[in-house]
Every structure is written in C-alpha cells, then in structure tokens.
Design a protein around this motif. Structure first.
Motif, PDB file in Angstrom:
ATOM      1  N   SER A  35       0.831  -1.205   0.000  1.00  0.00           N
ATOM      2  CA  SER A  35       0.000   0.000   0.000  1.00  0.00           C
ATOM      3  C   SER A  35       0.861   1.249   0.000  1.00  0.00           C
ATOM      4  N   LEU A  36       1.895   1.260   0.815  1.00  0.00           N
ATOM      5  CA  LEU A  36       2.800   2.405   0.870  1.00  0.00           C
ATOM      6  C   LEU A  36       3.550   2.583  -0.449  1.00  0.00           C
ATOM      7  N   ALA A  37       3.909   1.483  -1.072  1.00  0.00           N
ATOM      8  CA  ALA A  37       4.672   1.548  -2.323  1.00  0.00           C
ATOM      9  C   ALA A  37       3.857   2.136  -3.465  1.00  0.00           C
ATOM     10  N   SER A  38       2.542   1.951  -3.426  1.00  0.00           N
ATOM     11  CA  SER A  38       1.696   2.409  -4.539  1.00  0.00           C
ATOM     12  C   SER A  38       0.993   3.737  -4.268  1.00  0.00           C
ATOM     13  N   ALA A  39       1.140   4.263  -3.058  1.00  0.00           N
ATOM     14  CA  ALA A  39       0.400   5.466  -2.681  1.00  0.00           C
ATOM     15  C   ALA A  39       1.046   6.735  -3.232  1.00  0.00           C
ATOM     16  N   HIS A  40       0.210   7.637  -3.743  1.00  0.00           N
ATOM     17  CA  HIS A  40       0.680   8.949  -4.184  1.00  0.00           C
ATOM     18  C   HIS A  40       0.406  10.010  -3.115  1.00  0.00           C
ATOM     19  N   MET A  41      -0.642   9.769  -2.317  1.00  0.00           N
ATOM     20  CA  MET A  41      -0.964  10.660  -1.207  1.00  0.00           C
ATOM     21  C   MET A  41      -1.262   9.815   0.023  1.00  0.00           C
ATOM     22  N   ILE A  42      -0.621  10.147   1.131  1.00  0.00           N
ATOM     23  CA  ILE A  42      -0.802   9.428   2.390  1.00  0.00           C
ATOM     24  C   ILE A  42      -1.255  10.413   3.449  1.00  0.00           C
ATOM     25  N   LEU A  43      -2.233  10.000   4.241  1.00  0.00           N
ATOM     26  CA  LEU A  43      -2.671  10.788   5.386  1.00  0.00           C
ATOM     27  C   LEU A  43      -2.534   9.916   6.626  1.00  0.00           C
ATOM     28  N   CYS A  44      -1.795  10.392   7.622  1.00  0.00           N
ATOM     29  CA  CYS A  44      -1.682   9.661   8.880  1.00  0.00           C
ATOM     30  C   CYS A  44      -2.165  10.562  10.006  1.00  0.00           C
ATOM     31  N   ASP A  45      -2.339   9.994  11.188  1.00  0.00           N
ATOM     32  CA  ASP A  45      -2.683  10.828  12.331  1.00  0.00           C
ATOM     33  C   ASP A  45      -1.774  10.497  13.503  1.00  0.00           C
ATOM     34  N   ALA A  46      -1.787  11.383  14.483  1.00  0.00           N
ATOM     35  CA  ALA A  46      -0.866  11.262  15.606  1.00  0.00           C
ATOM     36  C   ALA A  46      -1.328  10.275  16.667  1.00  0.00           C
ATOM     37  N   ASN A  47      -2.333   9.440  16.357  1.00  0.00           N
ATOM     38  CA  ASN A  47      -2.629   8.295  17.217  1.00  0.00           C
ATOM     39  C   ASN A  47      -1.507   7.261  17.127  1.00  0.00           C
ATOM     40  N   LEU A  48      -0.762   7.294  16.023  1.00  0.00           N
ATOM     41  CA  LEU A  48       0.311   6.326  15.802  1.00  0.00           C
ATOM     42  C   LEU A  48       1.539   6.688  16.634  1.00  0.00           C
ATOM     43  N   PRO A  49       2.363   5.700  16.985  1.00  0.00           N
ATOM     44  CA  PRO A  49       3.605   5.997  17.692  1.00  0.00           C
ATOM     45  C   PRO A  49       4.527   6.868  16.857  1.00  0.00           C
ATOM     46  N   SER A  50       5.356   7.648  17.521  1.00  0.00           N
ATOM     47  CA  SER A  50       6.262   8.565  16.843  1.00  0.00           C
ATOM     48  C   SER A  50       7.176   7.840  15.858  1.00  0.00           C
ATOM     49  N   GLU A  51       7.714   6.690  16.269  1.00  0.00           N
ATOM     50  CA  GLU A  51       8.640   5.958  15.398  1.00  0.00           C
ATOM     51  C   GLU A  51       7.935   5.456  14.145  1.00  0.00           C
ATOM     52  N   THR A  52       6.664   5.135  14.258  1.00  0.00           N
ATOM     53  CA  THR A  52       5.904   4.660  13.099  1.00  0.00           C
ATOM     54  C   THR A  52       5.638   5.795  12.128  1.00  0.00           C
ATOM     55  N   ILE A  53       5.283   6.958  12.650  1.00  0.00           N
ATOM     56  CA  ILE A  53       5.072   8.119  11.793  1.00  0.00           C
ATOM     57  C   ILE A  53       6.360   8.478  11.066  1.00  0.00           C
ATOM     58  N   ALA A  54       7.482   8.428  11.794  1.00  0.00           N
ATOM     59  CA  ALA A  54       8.780   8.739  11.181  1.00  0.00           C
ATOM     60  C   ALA A  54       9.123   7.739  10.078  1.00  0.00           C
ATOM     61  N   ALA A  55       8.807   6.470  10.308  1.00  0.00           N
ATOM     62  CA  ALA A  55       9.085   5.445   9.299  1.00  0.00           C
ATOM     63  C   ALA A  55       8.210   5.649   8.065  1.00  0.00           C
ATOM     64  N   ILE A  56       6.948   6.018   8.273  1.00  0.00           N
ATOM     65  CA  ILE A  56       6.057   6.306   7.149  1.00  0.00           C
ATOM     66  C   ILE A  56       6.595   7.499   6.361  1.00  0.00           C
ATOM     67  N   ALA A  57       7.085   8.509   7.075  1.00  0.00           N
ATOM     68  CA  ALA A  57       7.645   9.695   6.414  1.00  0.00           C
ATOM     69  C   ALA A  57       8.850   9.327   5.558  1.00  0.00           C
ATOM     70  N   ASP A  58       9.693   8.447   6.059  1.00  0.00           N
ATOM     71  CA  ASP A  58      10.864   8.004   5.298  1.00  0.00           C
ATOM     72  C   ASP A  58      10.445   7.276   4.018  1.00  0.00           C
ATOM     73  N   ILE A  59       9.454   6.389   4.166  1.00  0.00           N
ATOM     74  CA  ILE A  59       8.983   5.619   3.010  1.00  0.00           C
ATOM     75  C   ILE A  59       8.333   6.548   1.984  1.00  0.00           C
ATOM     76  N   ALA A  60       7.502   7.482   2.472  1.00  0.00           N
ATOM     77  CA  ALA A  60       6.835   8.421   1.566  1.00  0.00           C
ATOM     78  C   ALA A  60       7.863   9.242   0.797  1.00  0.00           C
ATOM     79  N   ALA A  61       8.888   9.716   1.494  1.00  0.00           N
ATOM     80  CA  ALA A  61       9.921  10.529   0.839  1.00  0.00           C
ATOM     81  C   ALA A  61      10.667   9.730  -0.226  1.00  0.00           C
ATOM     82  N   SER A  62      10.993   8.478   0.079  1.00  0.00           N
ATOM     83  CA  SER A  62      11.731   7.653  -0.883  1.00  0.00           C
ATOM     84  C   SER A  62      10.887   7.284  -2.088  1.00  0.00           C
ATOM     85  N   ASN A  63       9.553   7.260  -1.908  1.00  0.00           N
ATOM     86  CA  ASN A  63       8.651   6.910  -3.010  1.00  0.00           C
ATOM     87  C   ASN A  63       8.102   8.128  -3.738  1.00  0.00           C
ATOM     88  N   GLY A  64       8.441   9.327  -3.243  1.00  0.00           N
ATOM     89  CA  GLY A  64       7.930  10.536  -3.870  1.00  0.00           C
ATOM     90  C   GLY A  64       6.463  10.784  -3.596  1.00  0.00           C
TER      91      GLY A  64
END
Length: 314
Positions: free
Chosen positions: A130-159
């Motif tokens: 899902s992350l690999a194919s997503a063009h727009m991602i919306l997350c919320d701060a219910n998630l742990p900080s490390e998870t949000i940071a990991a999503i941010a890294d993946i989003a940045a690498s995938n554009g």
C-alpha cells in the motif's frame, strides 16, 4: 489496487454523552448517548469516500465486535479497509462527556493498542504494498512517533505526499521527530503551540513559528475564528462564516482535512483547498454524527458558496 488516498491512523469506537444542562459533578446527569465508529483517520477516510475519492484505510484493531463494527462501517462507504488485527486485544475507544453547548467535561481515551503499531508492522505485505503504490498518504498522531517517522521516510523515498492530523496537544508531540518530512499538518492553535515550541501572539505569526520548527506547510484552525494556511512563501487567512444550530463539534477538524485534501487532489490552489475544507467542516458541524451522512460533492458545493475568499497575507 491504487487508491487516491492511503489513510493510516486511528479507527476506533467513539462514545459521546451530551448533557441536557450544566454538569453536576458527583451526580446523575440527564442527557443522551451517541456511540459510533470514529478516530481521526477513520473520520477523514469516511469524508474522503463521501466526496468520491477512493480510499484505503489501515489501522490497528482488536479481535472483538467493536473492531468488526468499525470495519463494517468503513466497507459500507466503499473504503478498502485493511485492519492490522491484534486478536487478543480490544479495539481502542474514546469516551467523552460533553456539556449542553458541546464543551468537554471529561474524557477517557483507551488507546493503548495504537502503541503496539510499531514501525516493524509496516513490513506486513499489505502495508508495504500500500505504501509503495500510494501517491498521497494521510496519517494521524494516534500512531507511535517511530511509526510516523518510518512512514515519512517511506513516503519521501517513493515521492509520495504525506499529510498528518495532529489529533491533540499530547499526541502532536509524536510529529516532532519528522516535522521536516511532513508535507502538511492539520492542527488547531493548541497543537500548533506544541509543534512550534511557543504560542503565537497573533494568529498570523503561526507560519513563521512553524517554519522555524521545520514544517513546510500546514493549516491552523481556531473554531469559528481565523484559520491560517501556509505553504512555501504563501500565507493566507480565512474567517469561517458563522454556523447556526451546531449539533456537535466532533469530527469537524477531520472533515476539514478531508475537504482540503479532496480539493488538492483536483489540483486546487491553497485558497480553494482552504475554502473547501472550511465548507466540509461546516457541513459536519450541523450533523450529530462525527461524519455527516449527507456530505457529498453537491452539498459541499452549495456550502462552499457561503465561504468567503481567503485573504492573502504574503
């Protein structure tokens, strides 16, 4: 399957008790009770789906009837629901007691399960694809900080574009480690203070404070007062038109985020996105539910006519 928006965040049971009069502590208070699926991620996903967007929702759930209820509600709206299920846990819940005017008396957030959605959970095949194919991602701060940071890294690498809902002052701190990698944050003034490290003397000061903290773009709402939106070197402001007969303020911020992003998906300017988010929030304020069942593109368009143009500040 490619969708317009991948939403990763809170999807739980939302319980709200509305008092018929002033709260009397230590006593039985007459009122009414509403229980429905909710959560920042869930509400935004529902609103995006009602506005005709294809949405995939990923969120931690327990292996219980409450989790099944959340899934059923998402699927009824055509959301591609992909829960991360912890069979031996209960689905998170939020229970609030509200004054007659909608102000919070007290709330209990039973959301420990979200802390188990660690960054390693992103390695699950469905999440990874899902992350690999997503063009727009919306997350919320219910998630742990490390998870949000990991999503941010993946989003940045995938554009991919990554937006976040701050949820609350306490949870907004989870966005701090990756603030520079977020493309947009939806927040209120109290949450903005947490991210900026200080409170703005005037609302128009928020963009400078948040930029110094590393944020590229965001919106700062203040109920019926002025909303500020900024990106790159642009800053605009809009005072929402009054909404009479407010039924419930719950979910208005999530509707704002959904309306804003729906407009962005259409290539709208910051001004139009801000006005569209404001209109979506107004529709939600008139509903007793956290996501207005009547929200649709035509209803949104009629409400948008009542929203003034934004003022350009820079």
């Amino acid at each position: 399957m490619t969708v317009d928006v991948l939403v990763i965040g809170g999807a739980h049971i939302d319980r709200r008790g509305r008092l018929f009069g002033p709260a009397k502590m230590g006593a039985s208070n007459p009122g009414r009770w509403i229980e429905e699926p909710g959560g920042g991620g869930f509400n935004a996903a529902c609103n995006l789906a009602r506005l005709g967007r294809s949405v995939r929702l990923i969120s931690p759930r327990g292996g219980d009837p409450a989790g099944e209820r959340v899934s059923a509600a998402a699927e009824r709206l055509g959301i591609d629901d992909c829960p991360i299920t912890f069979l031996d846990r209960v689905t998170p819940s939020y229970t609030a007691i509200l004054e007659e005017d909608g102000n919070l008396v007290i709330a209990l957030a039973d959301m420990a399960l979200y802390d188990l959605f660690t960054a390693r959970r992103l390695r699950a095949r469905t999440v990874r694809e899902s992350l690999a194919s997503a063009h727009m991602i919306l997350c919320d701060a219910n998630l742990p900080s490390e998870t949000i940071a990991a999503i941010a890294d993946i989003a940045a690498s995938n554009g991919a574009s990554l937006a976040a809902i701050a949820i609350s002052p306490a949870k907004a701190t989870r966005l701090l480690p990756c603030l520079e990698r977020l493309d947009h944050v939806f927040m209120n003034a109290t949450e903005a203070e947490v991210l900026a490290g200080r409170r703005a003397v005037d609302a128009v000061e928020w963009p400078d404070l948040l930029r110094r903290a590393g944020l590229k773009a965001g919106t700062i709402t203040a109920g019926g007062d002025m909303t500020i939106a900024f990106e790159k070197d642009r800053v605009i402001a809009l005072t929402p038109p009054p909404v009479s007969d407010i039924a419930d303020v719950t979910g208005a911020g999530d509707a704002f985020a959904a309306g804003f992003l729906a407009a962005r998906l259409d290539g709208a300017s910051l001004d139009i996105a801000l006005r569209t988010g404001t209109a979506a929030a107004a529709v939600t304020l008139l509903s007793p539910q956290a996501t207005a069942e009547n929200l649709a593109t035509d209803i949104l368009a009629s409400r948008l006519e009542l929203v003034p143009d934004a003022e350009i500040l820079s």
